[in-house]
Scaffold this motif. Structure first.
Motif, PDB file in Angstrom:
ATOM      1  N   LYS A 198      39.466  22.904  34.482  1.00 22.36           N
ATOM      2  CA  LYS A 198      39.219  21.607  35.104  1.00 22.36           C
ATOM      3  C   LYS A 198      39.995  21.502  36.407  1.00 22.36           C
ATOM      4  CE  LYS A 198      38.080  19.345  30.776  1.00 22.36           C
ATOM      5  NZ  LYS A 198      38.078  18.077  30.004  1.00 22.36           N
ATOM      6  N   VAL A 199      39.336  20.930  37.431  1.00 18.48           N
ATOM      7  CA  VAL A 199      39.920  20.862  38.772  1.00 18.48           C
ATOM      8  C   VAL A 199      39.875  19.422  39.269  1.00 18.48           C
ATOM      9  CG1 VAL A 199      39.804  21.734  41.136  1.00 18.48           C
ATOM     10  CG2 VAL A 199      39.149  23.227  39.224  1.00 18.48           C
ATOM     11  N   TRP A 200      41.057  18.916  39.704  1.00 17.10           N
ATOM     12  CA  TRP A 200      41.159  17.551  40.220  1.00 17.10           C
ATOM     13  C   TRP A 200      41.680  17.537  41.657  1.00 17.10           C
ATOM     14  CZ3 TRP A 200      42.953  18.754  35.281  1.00 17.10           C
ATOM     15  CH2 TRP A 200      42.323  18.100  34.207  1.00 17.10           C
ATOM     16  N   ASN A 201      41.390  16.448  42.353  1.00 16.51           N
ATOM     17  CA  ASN A 201      41.939  16.187  43.684  1.00 16.51           C
ATOM     18  C   ASN A 201      43.308  15.554  43.501  1.00 16.51           C
ATOM     19  OD1 ASN A 201      42.604  15.027  46.203  1.00 16.51           O
ATOM     20  ND2 ASN A 201      40.449  14.853  46.764  1.00 16.51           N
ATOM     21  N   VAL A 202      44.350  16.165  44.058  1.00 14.36           N
ATOM     22  CA  VAL A 202      45.706  15.675  43.847  1.00 14.36           C
ATOM     23  C   VAL A 202      45.947  14.335  44.543  1.00 14.36           C
ATOM     24  CG1 VAL A 202      46.803  16.784  45.841  1.00 14.36           C
ATOM     25  CG2 VAL A 202      48.125  16.430  43.752  1.00 14.36           C
TER      26      VAL A 202
ATOM     27  N   LYS B 254      43.645  33.819  49.200  1.00  9.88           N
ATOM     28  CA  LYS B 254      42.958  34.473  50.313  1.00  9.88           C
ATOM     29  C   LYS B 254      41.506  34.814  49.962  1.00  9.88           C
ATOM     30  CE  LYS B 254      47.108  36.391  52.460  1.00  9.88           C
ATOM     31  NZ  LYS B 254      47.817  37.624  52.882  1.00  9.88           N
ATOM     32  N   ARG B 255      41.264  35.177  48.721  1.00  4.54           N
ATOM     33  CA  ARG B 255      39.897  35.527  48.300  1.00  4.54           C
ATOM     34  C   ARG B 255      39.227  34.379  47.540  1.00  4.54           C
ATOM     35  NH1 ARG B 255      39.830  41.321  45.522  1.00  4.54           N
ATOM     36  NH2 ARG B 255      37.591  40.891  45.731  1.00  4.54           N
ATOM     37  N   ASN B 256      39.964  33.295  47.328  1.00  2.83           N
ATOM     38  CA  ASN B 256      39.457  32.122  46.621  1.00  2.83           C
ATOM     39  C   ASN B 256      38.862  32.504  45.268  1.00  2.83           C
ATOM     40  OD1 ASN B 256      38.895  29.370  46.275  1.00  2.83           O
ATOM     41  ND2 ASN B 256      36.828  29.579  47.091  1.00  2.83           N
ATOM     42  N   LEU B 257      39.713  33.110  44.425  1.00  2.67           N
ATOM     43  CA  LEU B 257      39.291  33.536  43.096  1.00  2.67           C
ATOM     44  C   LEU B 257      40.263  33.005  42.050  1.00  2.67           C
ATOM     45  CD1 LEU B 257      38.438  37.297  43.773  1.00  2.67           C
ATOM     46  CD2 LEU B 257      36.807  35.395  43.566  1.00  2.67           C
ATOM     47  N   ILE B 258      39.743  32.614  40.898  1.00  2.00           N
ATOM     48  CA  ILE B 258      40.556  32.211  39.760  1.00  2.00           C
ATOM     49  C   ILE B 258      40.390  33.247  38.657  1.00  2.00           C
ATOM     50  CG2 ILE B 258      40.883  30.494  37.943  1.00  2.00           C
ATOM     51  CD1 ILE B 258      39.924  28.367  39.879  1.00  2.00           C
ATOM     52  N   LEU B 259      41.517  33.753  38.152  1.00  2.86           N
ATOM     53  CA  LEU B 259      41.508  34.692  37.030  1.00  2.86           C
ATOM     54  C   LEU B 259      42.021  33.969  35.797  1.00  2.86           C
ATOM     55  CD1 LEU B 259      41.427  37.527  35.670  1.00  2.86           C
ATOM     56  CD2 LEU B 259      43.750  37.864  36.538  1.00  2.86           C
ATOM     57  N   THR B 260      41.305  34.099  34.689  1.00  5.84           N
ATOM     58  CA  THR B 260      41.719  33.470  33.445  1.00  5.84           C
ATOM     59  C   THR B 260      41.782  34.498  32.321  1.00  5.84           C
ATOM     60  OG1 THR B 260      39.419  32.945  32.886  1.00  5.84           O
ATOM     61  CG2 THR B 260      40.654  31.267  34.087  1.00  5.84           C
ATOM     62  N   VAL B 261      42.670  34.246  31.359  1.00  8.77           N
ATOM     63  CA  VAL B 261      42.704  35.048  30.127  1.00  8.77           C
ATOM     64  C   VAL B 261      42.653  34.079  28.954  1.00  8.77           C
ATOM     65  CG1 VAL B 261      43.885  37.060  31.043  1.00  8.77           C
ATOM     66  CG2 VAL B 261      45.232  35.126  30.269  1.00  8.77           C
ATOM     67  N   SER B 262      41.895  34.465  27.930  1.00  5.40           N
ATOM     68  CA  SER B 262      41.593  33.512  26.870  1.00  5.40           C
ATOM     69  C   SER B 262      41.802  34.108  25.490  1.00  5.40           C
ATOM     70  CB  SER B 262      40.138  33.046  27.007  1.00  5.40           C
ATOM     71  OG  SER B 262      39.696  32.358  25.867  1.00  5.40           O
ATOM     72  N   GLU B 263      41.901  33.192  24.507  1.00  2.79           N
ATOM     73  CA  GLU B 263      41.994  33.604  23.108  1.00  2.79           C
ATOM     74  C   GLU B 263      40.689  34.208  22.609  1.00  2.79           C
ATOM     75  OE1 GLU B 263      43.499  31.509  18.955  1.00  2.79           O
ATOM     76  OE2 GLU B 263      44.146  30.702  20.884  1.00  2.79           O
ATOM     77  N   ASP B 264      39.622  34.085  23.399  1.00  8.68           N
ATOM     78  CA  ASP B 264      38.362  34.741  23.017  1.00  8.68           C
ATOM     79  C   ASP B 264      38.356  36.231  23.370  1.00  8.68           C
ATOM     80  OD1 ASP B 264      37.944  34.895  25.749  1.00  8.68           O
ATOM     81  OD2 ASP B 264      36.361  33.386  25.800  1.00  8.68           O
ATOM     82  N   LYS B 265      39.542  36.737  23.759  1.00 10.57           N
ATOM     83  CA  LYS B 265      39.773  38.160  24.036  1.00 10.57           C
ATOM     84  C   LYS B 265      39.066  38.639  25.305  1.00 10.57           C
ATOM     85  CE  LYS B 265      40.413  39.189  19.132  1.00 10.57           C
ATOM     86  NZ  LYS B 265      40.000  40.027  17.962  1.00 10.57           N
ATOM     87  N   THR B 266      38.835  37.713  26.234  1.00  7.01           N
ATOM     88  CA  THR B 266      38.233  38.093  27.514  1.00  7.01           C
ATOM     89  C   THR B 266      39.097  37.616  28.667  1.00  7.01           C
ATOM     90  OG1 THR B 266      36.912  36.066  27.786  1.00  7.01           O
ATOM     91  CG2 THR B 266      35.913  37.879  26.530  1.00  7.01           C
ATOM     92  N   ALA B 267      38.961  38.293  29.781  1.00 12.09           N
ATOM     93  CA  ALA B 267      39.503  37.842  31.067  1.00 12.09           C
ATOM     94  C   ALA B 267      38.318  37.627  31.981  1.00 12.09           C
ATOM     95  CB  ALA B 267      40.467  38.876  31.644  1.00 12.09           C
ATOM     96  N   LYS B 268      38.315  36.543  32.717  1.00 12.02           N
ATOM     97  CA  LYS B 268      37.185  36.237  33.580  1.00 12.02           C
ATOM     98  C   LYS B 268      37.660  35.883  34.979  1.00 12.02           C
ATOM     99  CE  LYS B 268      34.198  34.556  29.830  1.00 12.02           C
ATOM    100  NZ  LYS B 268      33.158  35.593  29.920  1.00 12.02           N
ATOM    101  N   ILE B 269      36.830  36.220  35.959  1.00 12.55           N
ATOM    102  CA  ILE B 269      37.100  35.864  37.350  1.00 12.55           C
ATOM    103  C   ILE B 269      36.048  34.867  37.797  1.00 12.55           C
ATOM    104  CG2 ILE B 269      37.221  36.707  39.718  1.00 12.55           C
ATOM    105  CD1 ILE B 269      38.192  39.378  38.627  1.00 12.55           C
ATOM    106  N   PHE B 270      36.512  33.725  38.326  1.00  8.56           N
ATOM    107  CA  PHE B 270      35.627  32.662  38.790  1.00  8.56           C
ATOM    108  C   PHE B 270      35.745  32.514  40.303  1.00  8.56           C
ATOM    109  CE2 PHE B 270      36.607  31.694  34.421  1.00  8.56           C
ATOM    110  CZ  PHE B 270      35.437  31.190  33.893  1.00  8.56           C
ATOM    111  N   LYS B 271      34.643  32.181  40.933  1.00  6.30           N
ATOM    112  CA  LYS B 271      34.607  31.876  42.357  1.00  6.30           C
ATOM    113  C   LYS B 271      34.417  30.359  42.491  1.00  6.30           C
ATOM    114  CE  LYS B 271      34.211  33.063  46.812  1.00  6.30           C
ATOM    115  NZ  LYS B 271      35.250  33.747  47.567  1.00  6.30           N
ATOM    116  N   PRO B 272      35.524  29.598  42.610  1.00  6.39           N
ATOM    117  CA  PRO B 272      35.397  28.131  42.624  1.00  6.39           C
ATOM    118  C   PRO B 272      34.826  27.616  43.942  1.00  6.39           C
ATOM    119  CG  PRO B 272      37.660  28.780  43.025  1.00  6.39           C
ATOM    120  CD  PRO B 272      36.911  30.045  42.726  1.00  6.39           C
ATOM    121  N   ASP B 273      34.216  26.455  43.860  1.00  8.39           N
ATOM    122  CA  ASP B 273      33.612  25.826  45.049  1.00  8.39           C
ATOM    123  C   ASP B 273      34.574  24.773  45.588  1.00  8.39           C
ATOM    124  OD1 ASP B 273      31.871  25.077  47.004  1.00  8.39           O
ATOM    125  OD2 ASP B 273      30.683  23.757  45.726  1.00  8.39           O
ATOM    126  N   PHE B 274      35.717  25.227  46.101  1.00  5.26           N
ATOM    127  CA  PHE B 274      36.692  24.300  46.690  1.00  5.26           C
ATOM    128  C   PHE B 274      36.165  23.774  48.018  1.00  5.26           C
ATOM    129  CE2 PHE B 274      39.978  26.660  44.111  1.00  5.26           C
ATOM    130  CZ  PHE B 274      40.301  25.579  43.310  1.00  5.26           C
TER     131      PHE B 274
END
Length: 229
Positions: A181-185, A209-229
């Protein structure tokens, strides 16, 4: 040092260290402990610069003996190496300056443990802090006035497990439900939500610099997201 393995050990007082983070200049280490105490270490000399004892205040001596001080579970440091924020299992956050405790951020209605705290959003002209709890409440604080600035809007709150600054003064949170989840501060408005995990998010990081979010989860996966900031 790697690969030699040379290291320094900053010996505590017997209580487990729950969390620690370097100051921005990487010369000091802010550490929170299981008994609610806080230490600020000088890395070079391995000396304690500040030692703030746990809060043992109570309405009665008997209650004080039975109740353990709340453990510190999260800590963050500001960009100017002037202010440190800690969060505890009793839902309170403390602001610590170079001369000791300077304020307490607390909400009477919020007693859930604070899972993550942030301070000093990059690029923002005034200093704010953010606290996030396992209840899903994300609160933006005015550090100068030690008051609530905004409570982040969320129609479906989920417990927050990780919290970082994103691009364009954004707050990025990983949750127990697997959503990002992403909010405006500035106003607490939700910008967007990223889905893709089937279980709790354990940690997140952001590559500005590359505008990427890396996540690691209990579902045993790591994912890379390209957010629309």
């Amino acid at each position: 040092r790697i690969p030699s393995g040379d290291c320094k050990v900053l010996q505590g007082s017997g209580e487990k260290c729950e969390v620690a983070k370097f100051t921005n200049d990487e010369k000091r280490l802010a550490a929170g402990y299981g008994d609610g105490s806080f230490k600020l270490w000088d890395i070079k000399n391995q000396q304690v610069l500040q030692n703030i004892a746990p809060d043992t205040s109570s309405s009665s001596e008997e209650a004080a003996e039975e109740q353990q001080p709340p453990a510190i579970t999260t800590v963050d440091t500001d960009n100017e190496n002037q202010v440190i924020i800690t969060g505890s299992v009793d839902g309170t956050a403390k602001l610590i300056g170079n001369n000791g405790l300077i304020g307490i951020l607390s909400q009477p209605s919020e007693t859930m443990p604070l899972e993550r705290v942030l301070i000093d959003c990059p690029g923002l002209e005034f200093k704010v802090a953010v606290t996030a709890s396992l209840s899903g409440k994300v609160t933006i604080w005015d550090v100068a006035h030690q008051s609530i600035r905004n409570i982040c809007k969320d129609e479906e709150p989920m417990g927050v497990t990780s919290l970082i600054w994103g691009k364009d003064q954004s707050i990025v949170a990983g949750t127990l439900g697997g959503a990002i989840k992403v909010w405006n501060v500035r106003n607490g408005e939700m910008k967007f939500t990223l889905l893709g995990h089937a279980n709790n998010i354990h940690d997140i990081c952001y590559h500005d610099k590359r505008n990427l979010i890396l996540t690691v989860s209990e579902d045993k996966t790591a994912k890379i997201f390209k957010p629309d900031f």
